[in-house]
Design an enzyme around this catalytic site. Sequence first.
Site, PDB file in Angstrom:
ATOM      1  N   SER A 130       0.826  -1.208   0.000  1.00  0.00           N
ATOM      2  CA  SER A 130       0.000   0.000   0.000  1.00  0.00           C
ATOM      3  C   SER A 130       0.853   1.247   0.000  1.00  0.00           C
ATOM      4  CB  SER A 130      -0.913   0.038   1.220  1.00  0.00           C
ATOM      5  OG  SER A 130      -1.591   1.291   1.255  1.00  0.00           O
ATOM      6  N   LYS A 185      -4.252  -6.464   4.307  1.00  0.00           N
ATOM      7  CA  LYS A 185      -4.326  -5.376   3.323  1.00  0.00           C
ATOM      8  C   LYS A 185      -5.791  -5.037   3.016  1.00  0.00           C
ATOM      9  CE  LYS A 185      -3.321  -2.378   0.126  1.00  0.00           C
ATOM     10  NZ  LYS A 185      -3.829  -2.538  -1.159  1.00  0.00           N
ATOM     11  N   HIS A 188      -7.073  -3.036   5.825  1.00  0.00           N
ATOM     12  CA  HIS A 188      -6.487  -1.695   5.652  1.00  0.00           C
ATOM     13  C   HIS A 188      -7.361  -0.882   4.689  1.00  0.00           C
ATOM     14  CE1 HIS A 188      -4.246   0.965   2.946  1.00  0.00           C
ATOM     15  NE2 HIS A 188      -3.471   1.278   3.965  1.00  0.00           N
ATOM     16  N   ASN A 189      -7.730  -1.485   3.582  1.00  0.00           N
ATOM     17  CA  ASN A 189      -8.534  -0.740   2.595  1.00  0.00           C
ATOM     18  C   ASN A 189      -9.918  -0.415   3.133  1.00  0.00           C
ATOM     19  OD1 ASN A 189      -6.282  -1.373   1.050  1.00  0.00           O
ATOM     20  ND2 ASN A 189      -7.477  -1.519  -0.818  1.00  0.00           N
ATOM     21  N   GLU A 192      -9.487   2.428   5.281  1.00  0.00           N
ATOM     22  CA  GLU A 192      -9.255   3.593   4.412  1.00  0.00           C
ATOM     23  C   GLU A 192     -10.600   4.160   3.926  1.00  0.00           C
ATOM     24  OE1 GLU A 192      -6.350   2.765   1.267  1.00  0.00           O
ATOM     25  OE2 GLU A 192      -7.702   3.738  -0.138  1.00  0.00           O
TER      26      GLU A 192
END
Length: 490
Positions: A130, A185, A188-189, A192
């Site tokens: 990322s 990940k 994480h997104n 986000e």
Amino acid sequence: MEPNADIALIGLAVMGQNLILNMDDHGFTVVAYNRSTEKVDQFLANEAKGTKVLGAHSIAEMVSRLKRPRRVMMLVKAGKPVDEFIDQLIPHLEPGDIIIDGGNSLFEDTNRRQKYVESKGLLYIGTGVSGGEEGARRGPSIMPGGSPAAWPHVKDIFQAISAKVEGGTPCCEWVGEMGAGHYVKMVHNGIEYGDMQLICEAYNIMKTGLGMSADDMHEVFAEWNRGDLDSYLIEISRDILAKKDADGLPLVDKILDTAGQKGTGKWTVINSQDLGIPITLMAEAVYSRCVSALKDERVQASSMLEGPNPALPDIAASPERKSAFIEDIRNALYASKIVSYAQGYMLMRAAAKEYQWNLNYGGIALMWRGGCIIRSRFLGKIKEAYDSNPALTNLLLDDYFVGEIRKAQDGWRNVVATAALKGIPVPAFSTALAFYDQYRSGVLPANLLQAQRDYFGAHTYERIDQPRGQFFHTNWTGKGGATASSTYNV
Ligand code: 2AM
């Protein structure tokens, strides 16, 4: 020719090119390959000119240049291309060689691919990367998972090219087996998505409620970025608000309000449903993008559906009240963000249990601390919370965050209440507050819900005056039988 390359990289879109240049900067010799091989020549003649990067025009040539164990990293479109390259690579590789997928693959695909690749005697890594183009070039956050035996062979390269925080600590650590890296990940997104939605809600209240200009809000974001909210997303929002179009007016005001999405937020929410974990804020963030996409319907509805006037003229006219309200908005954003991360960590804990991963929660906060899109000062506090108590049940129960929410909550409640009264949509602020109030409720109205379920479907209930695990059924109407349902579930 003596094989002397450290790693091969397949996929010369901008992320792939930048990762190669980053590896080259750190002294590694990289062989570049791409399905459309003319891109290899273009890359060598332009971006990679003057570097040690080697080009290959076939998989065989690429593999022949690699030292052993061979390391081949793919940065290609997620989905079928990854499977196709794996199949093309396998005949050229030997036991112990490592295939790495650095794209945005679904973690379940990574689970499947690891098993397949290992069945051929090879090792597999699925890694989240990322930080966008700039991160790839200067230091991304890297979240690797897969075959544990592969990690010692890629650790040096990955940690060298990753972002660094706090005096040189790399934002890259081993996450866990199988698809754990891609899973982290994905979360994480999802986070986000939540962070972006929260910033948009703060912006919307300042714009529609307080009537502030982009320049005024630029100043507010600049101020926020100096405190607890210091983060990449606040920083770019600050800069976006200052950007002028060719006519000198703020560019942001001319951008159509329909958001796109590529799917990783959606995957996070779908997975949360499977695991039964309430990541309500991320779900609202995904749905808010969906609502934004209904532009034509919204325009039509705006002339038909009534609501209050969103303007807050009394607050806007008084400098003291205005700055106090802006501070409330900051608190609403901050407290909601704490809830969002707490929910993200709840999801990862549940996933670790379900998929038998041994996740290092402080390590994950550290990986996200630099390089990636959600990088922030705040993640340093999350790392501290998990470092001091790795078994922490919920971030909301950590002493520091208990105190932070205590300080922020009056402002948070004021913003959610004011927004509701003025008809300004704040789905993420309000779902975070609703979750907070639910989570801190020793008693919720699910007693009535269980009664309803028992009434119409004989689903049974437990009693507060009896031990847990004993189930009761009542004949609510006097008409049905006394038989409880064990198979029918609504
Ligand atoms: P290309 O340059 O040959 O299109 C990002 O799109 C990267 O994924 C590019 O390197 C692209 O290669 C590659 N890619 C996209 N679709 C692909 C496919 N079906 N097979 C192989 N590579 C693909």
